[in-house]
Every structure is written in C-alpha cells, then in structure tokens.
Motif scaffolding. Structure first.
Motif, PDB file in Angstrom:
ATOM      1  N   MET A  61       0.768  -1.116  -0.038  1.00 44.71           N
ATOM      2  CA  MET A  61      -0.020  -0.114  -0.125  1.00 44.71           C
ATOM      3  C   MET A  61       0.884   1.191  -0.040  1.00 44.71           C
ATOM      4  O   MET A  61       0.572   2.194  -0.665  1.00 44.71           O
ATOM      5  CB  MET A  61      -1.074  -0.228   1.263  1.00 44.71           C
ATOM      6  CG  MET A  61      -2.213   0.851   1.238  1.00 44.71           C
ATOM      7  SD  MET A  61      -3.371   0.514   2.631  1.00 44.71           S
ATOM      8  CE  MET A  61      -4.454   1.834   2.243  1.00 44.71           C
ATOM      9  N   LYS A  62       2.188   1.260   0.552  1.00 47.85           N
ATOM     10  CA  LYS A  62       2.846   2.439   0.627  1.00 47.85           C
ATOM     11  C   LYS A  62       3.486   2.712  -0.585  1.00 47.85           C
ATOM     12  O   LYS A  62       4.229   3.688  -0.922  1.00 47.85           O
ATOM     13  CB  LYS A  62       4.063   2.166   1.762  1.00 47.85           C
ATOM     14  CG  LYS A  62       3.559   2.278   3.228  1.00 47.85           C
ATOM     15  CD  LYS A  62       4.425   2.025   4.367  1.00 47.85           C
ATOM     16  CE  LYS A  62       4.082   2.234   5.644  1.00 47.85           C
ATOM     17  NZ  LYS A  62       4.948   1.927   6.685  1.00 47.85           N
ATOM     18  N   SER A  63       3.681   1.413  -1.566  1.00 47.55           N
ATOM     19  CA  SER A  63       4.231   1.676  -2.716  1.00 47.55           C
ATOM     20  C   SER A  63       3.447   2.088  -3.738  1.00 47.55           C
ATOM     21  O   SER A  63       4.033   2.248  -5.042  1.00 47.55           O
ATOM     22  CB  SER A  63       5.012   0.231  -3.024  1.00 47.55           C
ATOM     23  OG  SER A  63       4.105  -0.731  -3.466  1.00 47.55           O
ATOM     24  N   ASN A  64       1.963   2.160  -3.487  1.00 47.61           N
ATOM     25  CA  ASN A  64       1.146   2.688  -4.702  1.00 47.61           C
ATOM     26  C   ASN A  64       1.927   3.764  -5.360  1.00 47.61           C
ATOM     27  O   ASN A  64       2.123   4.760  -4.643  1.00 47.61           O
ATOM     28  CB  ASN A  64      -0.210   2.970  -3.863  1.00 47.61           C
ATOM     29  CG  ASN A  64      -1.073   1.624  -4.098  1.00 47.61           C
ATOM     30  OD1 ASN A  64      -1.028   0.781  -5.076  1.00 47.61           O
ATOM     31  ND2 ASN A  64      -2.063   1.687  -3.072  1.00 47.61           N
ATOM     32  N   GLY A  65       1.594   3.895  -6.621  1.00 49.03           N
ATOM     33  CA  GLY A  65       2.119   4.904  -7.627  1.00 49.03           C
ATOM     34  C   GLY A  65       3.635   5.028  -7.698  1.00 49.03           C
ATOM     35  O   GLY A  65       4.210   5.752  -8.518  1.00 49.03           O
ATOM     36  N   GLY A  66       4.322   3.847  -7.127  1.00 55.85           N
ATOM     37  CA  GLY A  66       5.714   3.903  -7.243  1.00 55.85           C
ATOM     38  C   GLY A  66       5.986   2.379  -7.652  1.00 55.85           C
ATOM     39  O   GLY A  66       5.477   1.931  -8.594  1.00 55.85           O
ATOM     40  N   THR A  67       7.270   1.668  -7.138  1.00 54.71           N
ATOM     41  CA  THR A  67       7.639   0.796  -7.290  1.00 54.71           C
ATOM     42  C   THR A  67       7.943  -0.319  -6.142  1.00 54.71           C
ATOM     43  O   THR A  67       8.167  -0.004  -4.994  1.00 54.71           O
ATOM     44  CB  THR A  67       9.096   0.725  -7.997  1.00 54.71           C
ATOM     45  OG1 THR A  67       9.020   1.657  -9.036  1.00 54.71           O
ATOM     46  CG2 THR A  67       9.777  -0.534  -8.371  1.00 54.71           C
ATOM     47  N   LEU A  68       7.372  -1.607  -6.280  1.00 57.62           N
ATOM     48  CA  LEU A  68       7.716  -2.510  -5.105  1.00 57.62           C
ATOM     49  C   LEU A  68       8.613  -3.485  -5.706  1.00 57.62           C
ATOM     50  O   LEU A  68       8.222  -4.232  -6.733  1.00 57.62           O
ATOM     51  CB  LEU A  68       6.250  -3.142  -4.903  1.00 57.62           C
ATOM     52  CG  LEU A  68       6.215  -3.987  -3.672  1.00 57.62           C
ATOM     53  CD1 LEU A  68       6.870  -3.766  -2.311  1.00 57.62           C
ATOM     54  CD2 LEU A  68       4.940  -4.753  -3.439  1.00 57.62           C
ATOM     55  N   VAL A  69       9.761  -3.800  -4.898  1.00 64.25           N
ATOM     56  CA  VAL A  69      10.603  -4.770  -5.260  1.00 64.25           C
ATOM     57  C   VAL A  69      10.698  -6.111  -4.388  1.00 64.25           C
ATOM     58  O   VAL A  69      10.916  -5.473  -3.129  1.00 64.25           O
ATOM     59  CB  VAL A  69      12.151  -4.284  -5.329  1.00 64.25           C
ATOM     60  CG1 VAL A  69      13.164  -5.291  -5.792  1.00 64.25           C
ATOM     61  CG2 VAL A  69      12.119  -3.212  -6.327  1.00 64.25           C
ATOM     62  N   ILE A  70      10.283  -7.071  -4.542  1.00 62.93           N
ATOM     63  CA  ILE A  70      10.452  -8.340  -3.759  1.00 62.93           C
ATOM     64  C   ILE A  70      11.838  -9.027  -4.127  1.00 62.93           C
ATOM     65  O   ILE A  70      12.038  -9.554  -4.985  1.00 62.93           O
ATOM     66  CB  ILE A  70       9.571  -9.349  -3.925  1.00 62.93           C
ATOM     67  CG1 ILE A  70       8.035  -8.629  -3.916  1.00 62.93           C
ATOM     68  CG2 ILE A  70       9.344 -10.396  -3.024  1.00 62.93           C
ATOM     69  CD1 ILE A  70       7.644  -7.877  -2.729  1.00 62.93           C
ATOM     70  N   ASP A  71      12.811  -8.683  -3.172  1.00 63.72           N
ATOM     71  CA  ASP A  71      14.200  -8.781  -3.346  1.00 63.72           C
ATOM     72  C   ASP A  71      14.522 -10.352  -2.689  1.00 63.72           C
ATOM     73  O   ASP A  71      13.909 -10.693  -1.723  1.00 63.72           O
ATOM     74  CB  ASP A  71      15.284  -7.890  -2.672  1.00 63.72           C
ATOM     75  CG  ASP A  71      16.408  -7.929  -3.460  1.00 63.72           C
ATOM     76  OD1 ASP A  71      16.536  -8.538  -4.694  1.00 63.72           O
ATOM     77  OD2 ASP A  71      17.636  -7.426  -3.027  1.00 63.72           O
TER      78      ASP A  71
END
Length: 410
Positions: free
Chosen positions: A244-254
């Motif tokens: 939810m905090k990454s909405n509008g950006g990028t979420l990386v599952i490393d």
C-alpha cells in the motif's frame, strides 16, 4: 480545501474525538496550532473546538486573534481523552476517507506520463546490459506490468530494479492517513516516502502530502502477516503494509524464495492483486477493505523458478527476464567503467591478469565483482597512502581480500 467538517468526508464525531486528543497533547493549544497539527482549515478546526467547548470538554482561555482562541482541557475532557486514547492512540493529521484515497490513487495512475525509451536508457546508463535486456525493461516501465527477474546472484538484479524505478519520473500525492470505520491506517512513512515542497500560492487540502514516486524494497523479512494491515496493540491504530505504501511507485520483492514463509503461500497471496490490480486487507474486527494495487511490481530471485512458482502464477506476470552473467567483453566494460569512476587509469593488461585469476580459480564471472575488486584496490591505496594506480600486485591483494585466497599466476 475542506471549509466545513462535512467536506472532509469524515464522521463529525471522529473528527471531534481527534481534535480532543490534539488538545490533550498540546499544553499551549490554540485554534491555529490545532489546525496545523490536524492539517485542517482554521474554520473547520474552530468549528470542532467550539463543539468541544459546548460539550464542556475544553475551556476557552483567551483570544489570540480573530477566529484564533486559546483552549485547555477541563477534567471532563481529560477523562474523555484518556478513554479515546485507550481505544485509538492516533494523534496527528486528520485522515482522508478510504473512497477518497482509492479515487486519488486511480486518477494519478491513469494520468501518469508514458515512459520513453530515452528515459530508460538514461536510467540504465550506469549499468552494462545487453540491448535486448534494456528493451524489455523499457516495456516493463511503460506498461507498468509486473516483472519476474531470475539469474545467478551478483549479476545486478537489484541494481536493475532500482535503476528502472528512476526511469519513472513525476511526483504523486498521498494522504498522511486513511480512515475506515473509525480506524486509522497510517500511510505516510518517512523511511519510504520523500516529501517534496509544494510551490505556488494555491491552497490545497493539507491532509495530502506531495512525494517522489516511492520505491519499497522488501526481502527476507517479508511474511504473510506483513502483507496485511499491521495493527499495533500499543498505539491502537494501523500501519499500512508495504504494497500500500508503494502505490504509485515501485515495489521490489528482493531475494524471492528466501523469505521465512513457503513461497507458494506468498504467491497465492499475490494472485488476486496481480490479476485485478486490487488488494484486500483485513481489519482486526474481521472486516475486509478493498484498496488499489497500483505499482510496478518486481520479483528478483537467484533460485530456480521451477522450484518457486507454477504456470498459473507465471501467466499473471507481465514480463520475465533472465539476467545472464557477463561475458568477457561485458566484464571488461564494467571493470573499465568502475576503474575510471574511482580515479584509476585503465589498462587492458590488468583485466587480462584478472581473467587469468578467474581461469586458475575456475570461478565464474559475476557483474558485481569488477566494482567490488576496484573498491578494495581503492581501500588498499588509501590505507597504505600510495597513489591510486592499478598493478597486478594490487589486484592480487584485492582478490585475496575479497575471495579469501588468491591463486598463483605467472
């Protein structure tokens, strides 16, 4: 700017309770100070404070200026504030409603500018990548479809993900918090969100904050629990999950697959958001809420995908990309780039010496190793207070300090 409590789309009683807690936390509370803390207009704040005054929760202790009074808690207000804090400890900017948050996320997603090929090439300029890889990354950034990156460790998957994020320019607006059924979900996070000053003289609803497009990277700490609303029994409000905090950006599952939970359980949790761009979160009351899932989602793993995912999951991924180890030409380009950036003069004889070390040690080439070896050469030069000049002896020492032992090469 909401000029009446009704225009905030929040329940009046909720706003009054939050205002009372704000007075409780401020020994020198005025209408202006409360408005600044609540991020509400002066008329709305004064309306709420006057309501608390009529209910005999607060008293007026003096006039500061027109429409700006000084307030203090009465005993009845003190008791009420303690009761409220036992139920919900949130004190801060007034939240926005869940429908307002969802609408804003979707509007901003629809209005985003296309990502052009020159922006992607510029973002990847610090990396040495095949042309086909850069093209695929451009398609990912422009389409906003998810990406599943695989390949041996040390070849730049995380660096690629971070660089790809920089190709997506622009800013977005997010709220400090969201309200659902009297519960507060805190969205803004100084660790993941970088605030941008708002220029111009136009007034706006200050419950919203302008930030750079966020990038959130999660790795081995991710569990099923961290993908849902995180309720604190101490402060009694929610922290938004990382997606939810990454909405509008990028979420990386490393380092996908190395989490402390079965990968298949995690994949099953992602199925619905990947398919419908909607996520479902659960309040501790058991109520489920629907929130947008609008970010560029990148999975990166060095494990065998066949051991982690099934065909049903892969079908839902937008793009798949295998990051190959560098060949000698790419390794040479990376080495030269880092050597010059660190202030060393590059000579081809030194890379040939390194390749002989790799051959004797039977060690595969990895894209991260030119950088790491050059950095150790720089560390040695600084420590010994000698000129920044490469030599076989210096590379031999760097190799020994990096890999643990260096083969004899003549």
């Amino acid at each position: 700017v909401p000029l009446s409590p009704e225009a905030t789309q929040l329940d009046y009683g909720f706003l009054a309770d939050l205002t009372l807690k704000t007075v409780y936390a401020d020994a020198n509370c005025t209408t202006e100070r409360a408005a600044q803390k609540l991020k509400l207009s002066m008329p709305v704040t004064e309306n709420l404070l006057q309501h608390l005054y009529r209910e005999k929760f607060v008293e007026i202790r003096g006039l500061v200026s027109y429409g700006n009074n000084r307030y203090g808690l009465l005993d009845r207000g003190w008791q009420r504030a303690q009761q409220l804090l036992d139920m919900n400890g949130y004190i801060g900017p007034a939240p926005v409603s869940l429908p307002a948050y969802s609408e804003m996320v979707l509007r901003q997603s629809a209005a985003r500018d296309p990502v052009r090929s020159d922006a992607v090439r510029s973002a990847m300029s610090g990396l040495v990548l095949p042309e086909s890889t850069v093209q695929t990354l451009g398609l990912v950034a422009n389409s906003r479809r998810s990406l599943f990156m695989t390949g041996p460790s040390g070849n730049g998957k995380t660096s690629i993900a971070l660089a790809l994020h920089t190709a997506q320019r622009g800013e977005i607006w997010i709220p400090y918090a969201v309200e659902v059924d009297g519960q507060v979900i805190k969205i803004f996070d100084q660790h993941n969100h970088q605030q941008i000053p708002v220029t111009g003289t136009d007034r706006y609803d200050e419950r919203w904050i302008k930030i750079k497009r966020p990038i959130v990277v999660v790795g081995g700490e991710m569990t099923i629990e961290t993908m849902d609303l995180i309720y604190s029994s101490t402060v009694r409000f929610y922290e938004a999950p990382f997606q939810m905090k990454s909405n509008g950006g990028t979420l990386v599952i490393d380092d996908f697959g190395r989490q402390r939970v079965d990968p298949h359980d995690l994949l099953n949790r992602w199925i619905v958001p990947l398919e419908g761009r909607i996520d479902y979160l659960t309040l501790h009351t058991g109520k489920k809420i629907e929130v947008p899932f609008e970010q560029l989602l990148i999975f990166a793993t060095n494990l065998d995908p066949s051991d982690l995912v099934d065909d049903a999951f892969l079908r839902r991924m937008g793009y798949r990309l295998y990051i190959t180890p560098p060949d000698r030409q790419m390794y040479t380009m990376i080495f030269e780039q880092y050597a010059r950036s660190m202030g060393f003069e590059y000579h081809a004889k030194y890379i040939e010496y390194l390749f002989r070390l790799y051959e004797v040690d039977k060690r595969p080439l990895r894209a991260c190793e030119p950088r790491d070896l050059i950095q150790r050469c720089a560390d040695l030069c600084k420590y010994e207070n000698i000129p920044m000049e490469l030599s076989n002896d210096l590379l031999h020492l760097a190799w020994q300090n990096y890999f643990g032992a260096a083969p004899s090469v003549h």
